[in-house]
Design an enzyme around this catalytic site. Structure first.
Site, short mmCIF file in Angstrom:
data_model
loop_
_atom_site.label_atom_id
_atom_site.label_comp_id
_atom_site.label_asym_id
_atom_site.label_seq_id
_atom_site.Cartn_x
_atom_site.Cartn_y
_atom_site.Cartn_z
N ARG A 170 0.83 -1.22 0.00
CA ARG A 170 0.00 0.00 0.00
C ARG A 170 0.86 1.26 0.00
O ARG A 170 0.47 2.28 -0.53
CB ARG A 170 -0.87 0.04 1.25
N HIS A 191 4.97 -26.14 12.38
CA HIS A 191 6.35 -26.60 12.28
C HIS A 191 6.59 -27.96 12.96
O HIS A 191 7.18 -28.86 12.38
CB HIS A 191 7.32 -25.61 12.95
N LYS A 235 2.64 -18.35 6.70
CA LYS A 235 1.87 -18.66 7.90
C LYS A 235 1.49 -17.36 8.60
O LYS A 235 2.15 -16.35 8.35
CB LYS A 235 2.65 -19.59 8.83
N LYS A 250 9.18 -19.93 24.58
CA LYS A 250 10.02 -18.74 24.47
C LYS A 250 10.63 -18.45 25.83
O LYS A 250 10.10 -18.86 26.86
CB LYS A 250 9.16 -17.55 24.01
N GLU A 258 13.40 -21.56 22.46
CA GLU A 258 13.93 -20.26 22.01
C GLU A 258 14.34 -19.47 23.24
O GLU A 258 13.63 -19.48 24.25
CB GLU A 258 12.86 -19.48 21.27
N ASP A 295 1.48 -21.12 17.11
CA ASP A 295 2.66 -20.52 16.47
C ASP A 295 3.69 -21.57 16.06
O ASP A 295 4.35 -21.43 15.03
CB ASP A 295 3.29 -19.52 17.46
N LYS A 331 14.50 -26.31 6.31
CA LYS A 331 15.78 -26.46 7.02
C LYS A 331 16.45 -27.76 6.57
O LYS A 331 15.81 -28.82 6.54
CB LYS A 331 15.55 -26.50 8.54
N ASP A 335 6.13 -23.54 5.14
CA ASP A 335 6.43 -23.85 6.53
C ASP A 335 7.95 -23.85 6.59
O ASP A 335 8.59 -24.78 6.09
CB ASP A 335 5.87 -25.22 6.93
N HIS A 336 8.54 -22.79 7.14
CA HIS A 336 9.98 -22.65 6.95
C HIS A 336 10.78 -23.77 7.63
O HIS A 336 11.91 -24.02 7.28
CB HIS A 336 10.48 -21.25 7.36
#
Ligand code: BG6
Length: 506
Positions: A48, A243, A151, A343, A219, A238, A185, A180-181
């Site tokens: 935008r 994943h 995602k 996390k 993480e 998440d 991998k 889906d990253h």
């Protein structure tokens, strides 16, 4: 050596966002440097915001500039264009179409397009619809059209299903690439190679020899500046629904009939369809949720989740989730699978641990440490990518003292350079028309269907336990009692780092 992809145009929607300059453009530039991009191509960013081409290029420069290869960077940026577009307004797509035909002529890309949706999910549907209405979705002898969807794909089972149904009105399944990253991998893909190219693992890969399977994605960071997204998502949506269930499918699947993308994804789907439903009356035995609370990590104050910006100060969103589940098929029977993610844990590590059963007769009982852990195959997804086999060895000297030792393979010992970023592999695959590492619609639906009872339970029972854990610890202490079996626990790749803080029910 792979053939170069056909000439094409990549159109990125939401190109002023962070993903474009942090991941997409650097990945495309890396492919360009390695001469893996098509002979000729264009990348068109749309958003935008009103930006000149020059403004757009300077935003991207961080990800692609390198003093040693200034000329290469400039050469790459000559392929990169910007067009202002409101994704919700059809007229703009007619304009987009005419710009694209000029670029198609210039870059000899015929009608080959990848449309990358890196926008807020609320506009995925309208973008697909407008592309179709503008005549940009149909595949004919003018070339192919593929659409990559970031995602989150839905926020629950019904929204994911209706998004799938909506997209399928305008694109067919073979045109849809749900990213889906994790599947991009190297080490995740290597699960297939480890299992299906070696004769030694597969005979043991079943309920007769495996005691349980553990999948961890820890993480050390908190929610950073993503509070407004995360507070409506939480760890289950998440990380687990997408994943980590995809990783579980690669661990659990049957050998595919070939390396064809359809064949492999059929096996993923079968795993998801075999997931045993959670007993809704006893969910607390199968799911643990937690939220990080204030603590000191190595003397430094770490905020609690509820103090993070854009997070509800009374939030009950989980920043840690652990689930236990079973796969009802002949291979897995009653083998428990455990997934945990969180996390603000002590370190960043993603790994799969296959815990093998102990020997039927324990001859060397004097060594408790070894007896308790047994053989483990640790597949380290990141960092320090590699595979570790833990087994018992005799300690030299008198008696039969057994010690746990490691047989350790590290990717970095291969010595042939860096592991490609997931986005490089995934973008290249999409250009090649290979959807193996993208999630298929039926599997996404099935994965949502599996976690939906948990989401419903938490929604309908806000008072369901939510355990506070000090930032820098390994998550709620109750998660330790979660794993079945005497003396069996999660693998803790490093120590707890929280200096203080309390474990409590929030
Ligand atoms: C993303 C999640 O999909 O994956 C993030 O939205 C998470 O919350 C990230 O941090 C983890 O990815 P990686 O590759 O760093 O393990």
């Amino acid at each position: 050596m792979l053939a170069k992809p056909d000439n094409l145009i990549i159109v990125i929607f939401g190109a002023s966002g962070d993903l474009t300059n942090r991941k997409l453009i650097p990945a495309l530039f890396e492919l360009y440097k390695q001469e893996l991009m098509p002979e000729n191509f264009a990348i068109v960013g749309t958003a935008r915001s009103q930006l000149s081409q020059k403004d757009f290029h300077s935003r991207l420069k961080n990800g692609v500039s390198n003093p040693d290869i200034v000329a290469k960077t400039e050469e790459f940026l000559e392929h990169v264009y910007y067009l202002q577009l409101d994704p919700g307004v059809l007229n703009g797509y007619h304009e987009l179409k005419s710009e694209l035909s000029i670029l198609a002529e210039k870059h000899k890309s015929r009608g080959n397009y990848i449309f990358y949706l890196s926008t807020p999910p609320s506009v995925y549907g309208i973008i697909a619809e407008n592309l179709a209405l503008a005549g940009l979705s149909a595949e004919d002898n003018q070339g192919w059209k593929r659409i990559i969807i970031e995602k989150p794909f839905g926020i629950d089972y019904s929204s994911a299903k209706s998004l799938n149904n909506h997209l399928l009105k305008f694109f067919n399944e073979r045109q849809l690439y749900r990213i889906d990253h994790y599947l991009g991998k190297e080490t995740v893909q290597n699960l297939l190679v480890t299992r299906f190219s070696n004769g030694i693992f597969e005979p043991l890969w079943n309920r007769n020899f495996i005691h349980h399977v553990e999948i961890t994605a820890a993480e050390s960071i908190g929610v950073e500046d993503r509070g407004s997204y995360y507070d409506h998502s939480g760890a289950l949506r998440d990380m687990i629904q997408n994943h980590l269930l995809q990783v579980a499918a690669l661990v659990a699947m049957e050998p595919p009939s070939s390396m064809d993308d359809w064949a492999i994804r059929n096996e993923t789907l079968k795993v998801f369809q075999s997931l045993r439903h959670f007993p809704v009356n006893e969910l607390d035995k199968y799911v643990i949720r937690g939220q990080y609370t204030k603590s000191h990590i190595k003397g430094k104050l770490a905020k609690g989740y509820r103090e993070e910006s854009n997070v509800d100060p009374e939030s009950r969103t989980e920043t840690f989730a652990a689930i236990k589940f079973y796969i009802d098929n002949w291979r897995w029977g009653d083998v428990p699978f455990y997934i945990r993610t969180g996390k603000r844990l002590p370190t960043r590590v993603s790994e799969v641990v296959i815990h093998f059963k102990s020997t039927p007769h324990r001859l060397f009982v004097e060594n408790q440490e070894f007896c308790n852990t047994g053989n483990q195959l640790v597949i380290r997804i990141q960092p320090d990518e590699g595979i570790l086999l833990k087994f018992g060895m005799k300690v030299p000297g008198t008696g039969f003292n057994v010690k746990n030792v490691n047989m350790d393979f590290r990717y970095k010992d291969l010595g042939n350079g860096r592991l490609p970023d997931a986005y490089e592999r995934l973008l290249l695959d999409c250009m090649q028309g290979d959807a193996t590492l993208y999630a298929r619609g039926d599997a996404v639906d099935a994965a949502w269907n599996f976690v939906q009872p948990i989401l419903d339970y938490w929604k309908n029972h806000p008072e369901a336990p939510l355990f506070g854990y000090p930032a820098g610890s390994w998550g709620p202490d109750v998660a330790d009692d979660f794993i079945e079996g005497k003396n069996i626990n999660w693998r803790y790749p490093c120590k707890n780092l929280a200096d203080d803080g309390v474990f409590c029910e929030l």
